[in-house]
Design a protein around this motif. Structure first.
Motif, PDB file in Angstrom:
ATOM      1  N   VAL B  25       0.846  -1.205   0.000  1.00  0.00           N
ATOM      2  CA  VAL B  25       0.000   0.000   0.000  1.00  0.00           C
ATOM      3  C   VAL B  25       0.883   1.259   0.000  1.00  0.00           C
ATOM      4  N   PRO B  26       0.731   2.102  -1.018  1.00  0.00           N
ATOM      5  CA  PRO B  26       1.640   3.251  -1.154  1.00  0.00           C
ATOM      6  C   PRO B  26       1.719   4.155   0.077  1.00  0.00           C
ATOM      7  N   ARG B  29       3.789   2.391   2.760  1.00  0.00           N
ATOM      8  CA  ARG B  29       5.155   2.192   2.274  1.00  0.00           C
ATOM      9  C   ARG B  29       5.946   3.491   2.431  1.00  0.00           C
ATOM     10  N   GLU B  30       5.356   4.545   1.943  1.00  0.00           N
ATOM     11  CA  GLU B  30       6.056   5.839   1.979  1.00  0.00           C
ATOM     12  C   GLU B  30       6.275   6.299   3.415  1.00  0.00           C
ATOM     13  N   ARG B  61      -7.313  12.349   3.607  1.00  0.00           N
ATOM     14  CA  ARG B  61      -6.806  13.212   2.535  1.00  0.00           C
ATOM     15  C   ARG B  61      -6.073  12.399   1.466  1.00  0.00           C
ATOM     16  N   ARG B  62      -5.491  11.291   1.901  1.00  0.00           N
ATOM     17  CA  ARG B  62      -4.702  10.494   0.963  1.00  0.00           C
ATOM     18  C   ARG B  62      -5.342   9.127   0.704  1.00  0.00           C
ATOM     19  N   VAL B  64      -6.566   7.910  -1.841  1.00  0.00           N
ATOM     20  CA  VAL B  64      -6.177   7.300  -3.113  1.00  0.00           C
ATOM     21  C   VAL B  64      -4.939   6.419  -2.943  1.00  0.00           C
ATOM     22  N   ASP B  65      -4.143   6.705  -1.926  1.00  0.00           N
ATOM     23  CA  ASP B  65      -2.929   5.912  -1.682  1.00  0.00           C
ATOM     24  C   ASP B  65      -3.156   4.778  -0.693  1.00  0.00           C
ATOM     25  N   LEU B  69      -1.271  -1.765  -4.509  1.00  0.00           N
ATOM     26  CA  LEU B  69      -0.760  -1.604  -5.875  1.00  0.00           C
ATOM     27  C   LEU B  69      -1.582  -2.402  -6.871  1.00  0.00           C
TER      28      LEU B  69
END
Lengths: 381, 261
Positions: B25-26, B29-30, B61-62, B64-65, B69
């Motif tokens: 999951v972005p 991960r980030e 807010r995020r 979408v991330d 993947l």
């Protein structure tokens, strides 16, 4: 000459690397902090190979170590013992700057020798599971150094290039009436607000990254439907990863990256572009926009390209590049030149083999160009 | 914390969720690769802030991330988990109609017992007492002598009750509360508009976490919740309610995790 291969996720920046990037005037995608961010958030994270001669950095390559085209996982944690027997391949490629090669050397360096040394080091680093190396989007001189017997080689989509004229008016005079009208209409449209700046820290990178990833997905789908050249044996082979907000945020903060955003008067993001504003080779880097069906404003890309050209003329850049897609549209905007790019594949048994392309004719009478994509012509070996 | 098999399974499910989120999951991960996290540590030498937990506003807010993947939904389900908690919340096996009265809930709850139907009612519609199909359905169900359960904030449940004809028996009601506004019951559900239903007030008077589907841990930023059952959007270590300090214990009566804020 020796090659040091580092994992940017965990290894510190190599000594002398920043000086090399400065001396060669490489674009920000070569900066170690950005490579590190990209590597942590990539499905197939890149390794950085640093070529040294007498201790001095004389070249570098970025190689993505790929496990699969379809993996839904990020690269395995760098701290784990790598699975050395697992089949993998390496792609020397800049997935976020695909019009440029992922290899750079000082002039006067024995590039062929450096490449072969890199291949030997990579085999040592990755292990017996390494199937080969794919050199993607290489320029003529680099492709020549990477070529050799039994190394398939083909020409791929070129990068669009514009050599900026002396004045903006001169450039505008070469445009079609409809292109000029589109650019002027957006300039006059009160429903489109644009702001621009370099080294920006006032933008929400998450918002921009979401738009950019959606735009890329849309483009990929269109390219796939249109029979894109990266198709191979009917498979959709894509080793790239989504752009992460952290990477984009760091990129936009760089002083030589110009970001232009388009918004409605209410603040809704319609599109944005980034441009690398180097005096030597400027590059129109990222472009993303809301699709028309989602309420996007048609023609914004023309305006963004026009502004990039004007900026390149102001900077006195010797050339402005604009990526590899939609070449017809870019030609209408004045990008009538192209830079030839090549892909060379080096299978595992030949990694480190120093023989050059001339050996092909001596040793193998048959056509060894061996197109990677059987349905494409255009081999130049 | 208790040392039962149930706790070890609960903990193992959480570790799997963290590992999966980091690998696929972005957003996580980030966040965890670049800043770090604790318990478990994924990147040695980096501890991050709040143990790697993220405020709910940041996650929203995020969104979408938060999809893996490989793809998936990025739409949160504010009614998630309701069906599994109703029996313990009401101490009844089922109701003919379950109505969620909340502006944040736009889709009916899923997974209700056989014979139960779910629906949602906007609080404005409940207060207006107009010709609202859901209100008509509630009235018809009550007229048939069948049970209706209303779930929502107290004020919205009051509005619904006042909108119904006085001669009808009132619907059963279970108020849901945000974590920063927990009350003493006697009935109640712990709700967050992003994560869904997280726990229930049981007969022991403690707020029990839905341990099959939700994990909670203490961090310096407050209680961090993880939805174990849903992989997209993946919601791991979310500081709901802006980060409410609290403790996680084992209930002495039920031997399952309870929170105390």
């Amino acid at each position: 000459m020796n090659v040091e291969i580092i994992d940017p996720r965990v290894d510190p920046e190599p000594t002398g690397w920043a000086d090399f990037v400065n001396d060669r005037r490489l674009h920000p995608v070569w900066r170690h902090p950005l490579i590190r961010l990209e590597a942590w958030t990539a499905r197939n994270p890149p390794l950085l190979a640093v070529v040294r001669e007498h201790g001095r950095v004389v070249g570098g390559l970025q190689a993505m170590v790929c496990r699969s085209w379809s993996t839904g996982r990020f690269g395995p944690a760098a701290t784990r013992r790598p699975a050395r027997l697992r089949p993998r391949w390496a792609e020397v490629y800049l997935p976020l700057h695909s019009g440029y090669p992922a290899a750079a050397f000082h002039s006067g360096v024995d590039v062929r020798g450096a490449i072969r040394e890199f291949e030997r080091s990579l085999v040592h680093r990755v292990g017996p599971g390494l199937l080969g190396v794919l050199y993607r989007a290489m320029t003529d001189d680099l492709a020549d150094a990477m070529s050799g017997p039994q190394r398939p080689h083909r020409v791929i989509d070129p990068a669009a290039v514009l050599h900026p004229p002396a004045t903006v008016d001169e450039w505008r005079a070469g445009l079609g009436t409809d292109v000029r009208a589109t650019v002027d209409a957006i300039d006059a449209d009160p429903e489109v607000r644009t702001d621009v700046g370099a080294g920006r820290d006032d933008l929400d990178a998450s918002e921009l990254a979401a738009l950019l990833n959606a735009h890329r997905a849309r483009q990929d789908a269109r390219a796939w439907a249109g029979g894109q050249r990266s198709r191979f044996a009917g498979l959709h082979l894509d080793t790239r990863s989504p752009v992460s907000p952290a990477y984009l945020d760091a990129l936009l903060r760089r002083p030589n990256v110009l970001t232009r955003t388009y918004r409605t008067p209410t603040g809704r993001l319609l599109g944005f572009s980034t441009m690398i504003t180097d005096r030597g080779t400027a590059a129109f880097h990222h472009w993303a926009a809301v699709s028309r069906v989602d309420g996007g404003r048609p023609g914004l890309h023309r305006h963004a390209y026009a502004q990039a050209v004007a900026q390149a003329i102001d900077l006195g850049s010797t050339e402005l590049t604009a990526g590899r897609a939609m070449l017809d549209e870019k030609a209408a905007l004045g990008f009538r030149d192209t830079r030839q790019l090549h892909t060379v594949a080096a299978p595992r048994p030949l990694l480190g083999d120093r023989r050059g392309p001339q050996a092909v004719h001596r040793e193998t009478p048959r056509d060894t160009t061996g197109h990677i994509h059987r349905n494409r012509a255009g081999s130049v070996t | 914390m208790w040392n039962s098999l149930a706790y070890r399974l609960w903990r193992a499910a959480y570790l799997r969720a963290v590992s999966s989120a980091f690998a696929t999951v972005p957003l996580y991960r980030e966040t965890w690769a670049l800043h770090g996290r604790t318990d478990p540590v994924l990147v040695p030498g980096k501890t991050g802030s709040n143990g790697g937990a993220l405020p709910a506003d940041e996650v929203r807010r995020r969104l979408v991330d938060t999809a893996p993947l490989a793809g998936g939904s990025t739409e949160p389900d504010p009614a998630r988990g309701l069906a599994f908690l109703l029996t313990r919340a009401t101490q009844r096996p089922s109701h003919r109609l379950v109505v969620v009265v909340d502006a944040e809930v736009t889709r009916p709850p899923t997974g209700l017992p056989r014979g139960s139907r779910g629906c949602v009612l906007h609080p404005d519609a409940a207060a207006s007492a107009g010709d609202e199909p859901v209100l008509r359905e509630i009235v018809d169900t009550l007229r048939r002598g069948e049970r209706v359960l209303a779930v929502g904030e107290d004020k919205n449940l009051d509005a619904l009750s006042s909108a119904l004809p006085a001669e009808l028996p009132p619907p059963d009601r279970v108020p849901h509360h945000r974590i920063d506004r927990l009350t003493g019951g006697p009935f109640g559900l712990l709700h967050d508009p992003l994560l869904g239903y997280l726990g229930v007030l049981r007969d022991c008077g403690r707020w029990h976490v839905d341990r099959r589907r939700v994990h909670v841990r203490e961090t310096t930023g407050g209680l961090a919740f993880t939805v174990l059952e849903r992989t997209s959007p993946r919601l791991v270590d979310v500081l709901v309610g802006g980060g409410v300090p609290g403790e996680v214990h084992a209930c002495p009566q039920h031997a399952s995790p309870v929170i105390q804020t």
